[in-house]
Design a protein around this motif. Sequence first.
Motif, PDB file in Angstrom:
ATOM      1  N   ILE A 178      42.424  10.615  41.087  1.00 59.79           N
ATOM      2  CA  ILE A 178      43.879  10.353  40.591  1.00 59.79           C
ATOM      3  C   ILE A 178      43.627  11.344  39.209  1.00 59.79           C
ATOM      4  CG2 ILE A 178      45.479   8.756  39.327  1.00 59.79           C
ATOM      5  CD1 ILE A 178      44.198   6.474  41.186  1.00 59.79           C
ATOM      6  N   ILE A 179      44.666  11.998  39.116  1.00 61.44           N
ATOM      7  CA  ILE A 179      44.779  12.820  37.836  1.00 61.44           C
ATOM      8  C   ILE A 179      45.925  12.260  37.084  1.00 61.44           C
ATOM      9  CG2 ILE A 179      45.896  15.241  37.186  1.00 61.44           C
ATOM     10  CD1 ILE A 179      44.966  16.544  39.674  1.00 61.44           C
ATOM     11  N   LEU A 180      45.189  11.946  35.763  1.00 57.40           N
ATOM     12  CA  LEU A 180      45.753  11.090  34.815  1.00 57.40           C
ATOM     13  C   LEU A 180      46.711  12.201  33.852  1.00 57.40           C
ATOM     14  CD1 LEU A 180      45.632   8.220  33.772  1.00 57.40           C
ATOM     15  CD2 LEU A 180      43.738   8.628  32.258  1.00 57.40           C
ATOM     16  N   ASP A 181      47.918  12.443  34.388  1.00 51.28           N
ATOM     17  CA  ASP A 181      48.687  13.146  33.907  1.00 51.28           C
ATOM     18  C   ASP A 181      49.718  12.508  32.653  1.00 51.28           C
ATOM     19  OD1 ASP A 181      50.093  12.087  35.897  1.00 51.28           O
ATOM     20  OD2 ASP A 181      51.595  13.398  36.045  1.00 51.28           O
ATOM     21  N   ASP A 182      49.961  11.222  32.775  1.00 52.27           N
ATOM     22  CA  ASP A 182      50.942  10.612  32.006  1.00 52.27           C
ATOM     23  C   ASP A 182      50.223   9.744  30.729  1.00 52.27           C
ATOM     24  OD1 ASP A 182      49.552   8.670  33.420  1.00 52.27           O
ATOM     25  OD2 ASP A 182      51.462   7.656  34.230  1.00 52.27           O
ATOM     26  N   VAL A 183      49.173  10.463  30.131  1.00 52.27           N
ATOM     27  CA  VAL A 183      48.704  10.037  29.056  1.00 52.27           C
ATOM     28  C   VAL A 183      48.684  11.080  27.952  1.00 52.27           C
ATOM     29  CG1 VAL A 183      46.849   8.366  30.259  1.00 52.27           C
ATOM     30  CG2 VAL A 183      46.425  10.645  29.640  1.00 52.27           C
ATOM     31  N   GLN A 184      48.465  10.676  26.633  1.00 53.71           N
ATOM     32  CA  GLN A 184      49.080  11.416  25.433  1.00 53.71           C
ATOM     33  C   GLN A 184      48.031  12.724  25.458  1.00 53.71           C
ATOM     34  OE1 GLN A 184      48.902   9.461  21.704  1.00 53.71           O
ATOM     35  NE2 GLN A 184      49.125  11.433  20.415  1.00 53.71           N
ATOM     36  N   PHE A 185      48.499  13.920  25.244  1.00 54.98           N
ATOM     37  CA  PHE A 185      47.876  15.126  25.030  1.00 54.98           C
ATOM     38  C   PHE A 185      46.916  15.130  24.111  1.00 54.98           C
ATOM     39  CE2 PHE A 185      47.887  19.501  22.794  1.00 54.98           C
ATOM     40  CZ  PHE A 185      47.208  20.099  24.196  1.00 54.98           C
ATOM     41  N   ILE A 186      45.745  15.330  24.048  1.00 60.01           N
ATOM     42  CA  ILE A 186      44.733  15.548  22.869  1.00 60.01           C
ATOM     43  C   ILE A 186      44.674  16.737  22.300  1.00 60.01           C
ATOM     44  CG2 ILE A 186      42.571  15.094  22.141  1.00 60.01           C
ATOM     45  CD1 ILE A 186      42.151  13.117  24.569  1.00 60.01           C
ATOM     46  N   ARG A 187      45.213  16.999  21.199  1.00 59.24           N
ATOM     47  CA  ARG A 187      45.325  18.316  20.639  1.00 59.24           C
ATOM     48  C   ARG A 187      44.102  19.242  20.480  1.00 59.24           C
ATOM     49  NH1 ARG A 187      50.194  19.389  16.782  1.00 59.24           N
ATOM     50  NH2 ARG A 187      51.832  17.970  17.513  1.00 59.24           N
ATOM     51  N   ARG A 188      42.958  18.699  20.199  1.00 65.37           N
ATOM     52  CA  ARG A 188      41.671  19.212  19.984  1.00 65.37           C
ATOM     53  C   ARG A 188      40.797  18.881  21.091  1.00 65.37           C
ATOM     54  NH1 ARG A 188      41.312  22.151  15.400  1.00 65.37           N
ATOM     55  NH2 ARG A 188      38.985  22.133  15.577  1.00 65.37           N
ATOM     56  N   GLY A 189      41.440  18.404  22.180  1.00 64.10           N
ATOM     57  CA  GLY A 189      40.667  18.062  23.530  1.00 64.10           C
ATOM     58  C   GLY A 189      40.568  19.326  24.328  1.00 64.10           C
ATOM     59  N   TRP A 190      40.140  19.087  25.821  1.00 57.60           N
ATOM     60  CA  TRP A 190      39.847  19.845  26.625  1.00 57.60           C
ATOM     61  C   TRP A 190      41.025  20.027  27.612  1.00 57.60           C
ATOM     62  CZ3 TRP A 190      35.237  21.883  26.480  1.00 57.60           C
ATOM     63  CH2 TRP A 190      34.142  20.973  25.563  1.00 57.60           C
ATOM     64  N   HIS A 191      42.281  19.606  27.320  1.00 58.44           N
ATOM     65  CA  HIS A 191      43.333  19.759  28.229  1.00 58.44           C
ATOM     66  C   HIS A 191      43.970  21.227  28.271  1.00 58.44           C
ATOM     67  CE1 HIS A 191      44.410  15.262  27.041  1.00 58.44           C
ATOM     68  NE2 HIS A 191      43.236  15.237  27.778  1.00 58.44           N
ATOM     69  N   HIS A 192      43.795  22.051  27.193  1.00 62.06           N
ATOM     70  CA  HIS A 192      44.265  23.312  27.116  1.00 62.06           C
ATOM     71  C   HIS A 192      43.149  24.279  26.804  1.00 62.06           C
ATOM     72  CE1 HIS A 192      44.161  22.429  22.904  1.00 62.06           C
ATOM     73  NE2 HIS A 192      44.691  23.250  22.641  1.00 62.06           N
ATOM     74  N   ARG A 193      41.732  24.003  26.860  1.00 60.49           N
ATOM     75  CA  ARG A 193      40.839  24.944  26.702  1.00 60.49           C
ATOM     76  C   ARG A 193      39.646  24.567  27.291  1.00 60.49           C
ATOM     77  NH1 ARG A 193      39.074  23.723  20.318  1.00 60.49           N
ATOM     78  NH2 ARG A 193      38.590  21.601  20.731  1.00 60.49           N
ATOM     79  N   ASP A 194      38.742  25.605  27.370  1.00 60.62           N
ATOM     80  CA  ASP A 194      37.555  25.115  27.738  1.00 60.62           C
ATOM     81  C   ASP A 194      36.364  26.643  27.363  1.00 60.62           C
ATOM     82  OD1 ASP A 194      34.914  24.068  28.919  1.00 60.62           O
ATOM     83  OD2 ASP A 194      36.227  22.805  30.094  1.00 60.62           O
ATOM     84  N   LYS A 195      35.247  26.501  27.566  1.00 62.30           N
ATOM     85  CA  LYS A 195      34.328  27.355  27.079  1.00 62.30           C
ATOM     86  C   LYS A 195      33.693  28.334  27.941  1.00 62.30           C
ATOM     87  CE  LYS A 195      32.750  24.202  23.440  1.00 62.30           C
ATOM     88  NZ  LYS A 195      31.475  23.455  22.761  1.00 62.30           N
ATOM     89  N   ILE A 196      33.490  29.572  27.730  1.00 60.27           N
ATOM     90  CA  ILE A 196      33.059  30.552  28.562  1.00 60.27           C
ATOM     91  C   ILE A 196      31.995  31.421  27.609  1.00 60.27           C
ATOM     92  CG2 ILE A 196      35.071  31.009  29.742  1.00 60.27           C
ATOM     93  CD1 ILE A 196      35.446  33.473  28.017  1.00 60.27           C
ATOM     94  N   LYS A 197      31.085  32.020  28.382  1.00 59.51           N
ATOM     95  CA  LYS A 197      29.979  32.609  27.706  1.00 59.51           C
ATOM     96  C   LYS A 197      30.164  34.107  27.551  1.00 59.51           C
ATOM     97  CE  LYS A 197      24.903  32.673  27.748  1.00 59.51           C
ATOM     98  NZ  LYS A 197      23.573  32.548  28.555  1.00 59.51           N
ATOM     99  N   THR A 198      30.158  34.713  26.401  1.00 61.77           N
ATOM    100  CA  THR A 198      30.564  36.148  26.073  1.00 61.77           C
ATOM    101  C   THR A 198      28.934  36.590  25.440  1.00 61.77           C
ATOM    102  OG1 THR A 198      31.068  35.957  23.986  1.00 61.77           O
ATOM    103  CG2 THR A 198      32.815  35.292  25.663  1.00 61.77           C
ATOM    104  N   ALA A 199      29.129  37.963  25.313  1.00 65.80           N
ATOM    105  CA  ALA A 199      28.036  38.728  24.650  1.00 65.80           C
ATOM    106  C   ALA A 199      27.981  38.324  23.325  1.00 65.80           C
ATOM    107  CB  ALA A 199      28.416  40.263  24.810  1.00 65.80           C
ATOM    108  N   GLN A 200      29.228  37.810  22.590  1.00 58.90           N
ATOM    109  CA  GLN A 200      29.077  37.135  20.995  1.00 58.90           C
ATOM    110  C   GLN A 200      28.708  35.823  21.075  1.00 58.90           C
ATOM    111  OE1 GLN A 200      31.883  39.138  22.490  1.00 58.90           O
ATOM    112  NE2 GLN A 200      30.570  41.075  21.805  1.00 58.90           N
ATOM    113  N   GLY A 201      28.402  35.215  22.167  1.00 59.21           N
ATOM    114  CA  GLY A 201      28.205  33.663  22.297  1.00 59.21           C
ATOM    115  C   GLY A 201      28.911  32.773  23.039  1.00 59.21           C
ATOM    116  N   VAL A 202      29.043  31.406  22.961  1.00 60.19           N
ATOM    117  CA  VAL A 202      29.891  30.899  23.598  1.00 60.19           C
ATOM    118  C   VAL A 202      31.322  30.887  22.723  1.00 60.19           C
ATOM    119  CG1 VAL A 202      30.623  28.430  24.413  1.00 60.19           C
ATOM    120  CG2 VAL A 202      28.169  29.398  24.521  1.00 60.19           C
TER     121      VAL A 202
END
Length: 238
Positions: free
Chosen positions: A29-53
């Motif tokens: 169940i995708i919980l789409d109807d709860v409050q957006f977290i501004r500094r959370g994971w809803h709109h970002r995640d981490k990748i690994k680059t030559a300059q680090g994560v």
Amino acid sequence: MDKVITIHQPDFLPWTGFFHRWMVSDLLIILDDVQFIRRGWHHRDKIKTAQGVKWLTVPVKKKGRYFDTINRIEINDAEDWKKSHLNQIRSAYGKAPRFHVLFPQLQKIYSKPWRYLMDLNLAMLKFIADQLDIRVPFCMASDFSIALKGTEKLLALVQAVQGRAYLTGLGARDYLKEYLFQAQAIPVIWSPYTCPDYPQLHHGFAPYLSILDALMMLPPRKIKRLCSGDTDHAQMHA
């Protein structure tokens, strides 16, 4: 057989733990109807680059929208984020084994005129599910119009789909009222999943990255093993 339900917010290109819970459940169940977290994971995640994560972030419209639910969040196209994302991915993974297979498919997703973050995130989740042949169905929490919060909402969602067990991550111990599930004879299954290490670019191993990193490095059958929780690292490197 118990019908195991997992519930998760629709994060952007989430880590392998998200797909672990999806794969081992009977319904997501995708919980789409709860409050957006501004500094959370809803709109970002981490990748690994030559300059680090580094963060791969989708800019969103925030002014006056502090209490908006995730499914109402709009992407901020004032920034050329699509070009930026593709450049970051190309720079980070251009030498990865599966870059030339995956990158054209990612370009197609990014080329579409996304307005809502929710739609972009769902497209990415479906793309990854196709790569990994995940056939466990999903549905949207908003379809049930349950006006509750916290554990009460999670329990009501599980009951709405006739769930017989609820699977969640260990991080939920900080807030989940397990006794409410127990009172309804619905066991809570605590997933101890941690992602085994696997070959990465740019020196060493960085944990808790977006699954995009693993997708670039490993064939789908090995990523499915990663998501299964198999800790046989030797087979990851075989």
